[in-house]
Write an enzyme that holds these catalytic residues in place. Structure first.
Site, mmCIF file in Angstrom:
data_model
loop_
_atom_site.group_PDB
_atom_site.id
_atom_site.type_symbol
_atom_site.label_atom_id
_atom_site.label_comp_id
_atom_site.label_asym_id
_atom_site.label_seq_id
_atom_site.Cartn_x
_atom_site.Cartn_y
_atom_site.Cartn_z
ATOM 1 N N LYS A 143 0.849 -1.190 0.000
ATOM 2 C CA LYS A 143 0.000 0.000 0.000
ATOM 3 C C LYS A 143 0.886 1.240 0.000
ATOM 4 O O LYS A 143 1.472 1.600 1.024
ATOM 5 C CB LYS A 143 -0.929 -0.018 1.216
ATOM 6 C CG LYS A 143 -1.955 -1.130 1.146
ATOM 7 C CD LYS A 143 -2.968 -0.849 0.047
ATOM 8 C CE LYS A 143 -3.517 -2.082 -0.596
ATOM 9 N NZ LYS A 143 -4.382 -1.826 -1.743
ATOM 10 N N LYS A 161 -13.389 -6.514 -8.427
ATOM 11 C CA LYS A 161 -13.926 -6.721 -7.076
ATOM 12 C C LYS A 161 -15.422 -7.024 -7.199
ATOM 13 O O LYS A 161 -16.144 -6.305 -7.888
ATOM 14 C CB LYS A 161 -13.710 -5.474 -6.226
ATOM 15 C CG LYS A 161 -12.245 -5.188 -5.923
ATOM 16 C CD LYS A 161 -12.097 -3.949 -5.062
ATOM 17 C CE LYS A 161 -10.740 -3.894 -4.396
ATOM 18 N NZ LYS A 161 -9.636 -3.560 -5.312
HETATM 19 MG MG MG Z 1 -6.082 -2.066 -5.827
#
Ligand code: MG
Length: 385
Positions: A182, A282
């Site tokens: 991240k 997703k």
């Molecule tokens: Mg991503």
């Protein structure tokens, strides 16, 4: 035999109607083993607010789904919105046949414009029912089981470069071979984060630097130039599609798009522009298993590899991810993730458990999960016919 004697077809079955008579939801808090999860722009979540959705039919069959946004500021989705949307949507689904996924999705789209994440849990629960009704696991219904297991990535929460590198090493020791770092913070720190993390890995391990829209275009250009010598994928560097495309056109790092790809239109546009090498699909971003499988099948036809996952979740989401991923040809599976191993609470039994950096879809009918009544608590929403 009687059918033979009478000249009938012994394989013919009378199709019994199935009707949705009840939709309900539970709210489950999912704390994290690591205490909190941080990503670009200082955004963080310490306890996930997940909604478990149940769809019940007149014959007593119950299917389950789960929707868990990554907080309210990641995608246009928030936890209370899941439940408010279900309250709005559920009355329109009474009497529908949950096995007719095309019609169920059409009804949902007619009743509520947009809000794909609200629809995701209902669609997932209907797939669970189809599996139970046919005695087949969802992965069989979605195309069949490819390979032994689904390879997983581990998301590495944004911390100092040193701490992130230590976490990469720790999770590599647990069997993971794919890591999603991240970044999307201060570009100089991010360069250091990428360098230190890559230094911990074997040449065959995959490292993705996921900025989650956090860099401006010039920051992204600076980072990709500074890590040009490293084997690293760049994921969703900037907020807009056009900014990402500009960065993509000036770097030779393998490139992943995620937040911008929220529809088939965007997927086709990105393919036409050569805007990515891998796409992140997703389930709740696209509106459920039906829509995500549609995008998945299109990607397979177009030759684009995928990260198959969801925004977040617990055991039920992880089970759905496993069925979707396991039914995808292996060469197009870049990664998936096992969200149920990040959180301290197990909301269902039967969900896949990580084994040496991989997971397997259940071989039981449907999603193969059973919600834990003692964990999910009372219903917070119930709509009946
Ligand atoms: Mg991503």
């Amino acid at each position: 035999m009687a059918d033979h004697a009478a000249g009938g077809n012994p394989s013919r079955k009378v199709e019994r109607p199935m009707k949705i008579t009840r939709i309900f939801a539970h709210r489950v808090q999912l704390p994290l083993h690591e205490g909190s999860y941080q990503w670009s722009g200082g955004k963080a979540v310490s306890v996930f607010d997940s909604t478990i959705i149940g769809v019940e039919t007149a014959c007593g069959c119950v299917g389950h789904g789960e929707v868990c946004p990554l907080g309210p500021s990641y995608l246009p989705a928030y936890s209370a919105g899941v439940r408010a949307g279900l309250q709005e949507l559920a009355p329109h689904l009474m009497g529908a046949d949950p096995r007719e996924l095309g019609k169920v999705n059409q009804r949902m789209d007619a009743a509520l414009k947009g809000h794909p994440y609200v629809k995701s849990g209902i669609d997932m629960a209907c797939w669970d029912i189809v599996g139970q009704a046919t005695g087949l696991p969802v992965c069989t219904l979605l195309g069949g089981r490819f390979g032994d297991s689904v390879r997983l990535y581990r998301a590495i929460s944004q911390l100092s470069a040193q701490e992130m590198a230590a976490n990469v090493s720790r999770y590599r020791d647990q069997g993971y071979t794919r890591f999603q770092l991240k970044v999307g913070g201060d570009p100089d720190e991010d360069i250091d984060r990428i360098r230190q993390a890559r230094a911990c890995l074997r040449p065959t391990d995959r490292l993705v630097a996921d900025a989650n829209t956090g860099w401006t275009q010039h920051e992204a250009m600076r980072v990709v130039r500074a890590v040009r010598d490293l084997d690293v994928y760049i994921e969703q560097p900037c907020l807009t599609y056009d900014e990402c495309l500009a960065v993509r056109r000036q770097t030779d790092h393998p490139f992943v798009l995620d937040e911008n790809i929220d529809s088939l239109n965007m997927l086709l546009r990105a393919k036409a522009d050569w805007a990515m090498d891998v796409v992140n699909l997703k389930i709740s971003k696209l509106g459920g298993l039906t829509r995500t499988a549609q995008a998945r099948d299109l990607c397979v036809s177009m030759g684009i590899a995928m990260t198959l996952e969801d925004s977040w979740g617990g055991d039920i989401t992880t089970a759905a991810i496993a069925h979707l991923a396991h039914s995808t040809p292996e060469e197009f599976r870049f990664t998936s993730t096992d969200f149920n191993s990040y959180v301290t609470v197990s909301n269902a039994s039967g969900a896949p458990q990580r084994d040496n950096g991989g997971m397997r879809a259940s071989t039981e009918p449907g999603l193969g999960i059973k919600p834990r009544a003692e964990v999910i608590g009372p219903r917070v929403l119930e709509v009946t016919q």
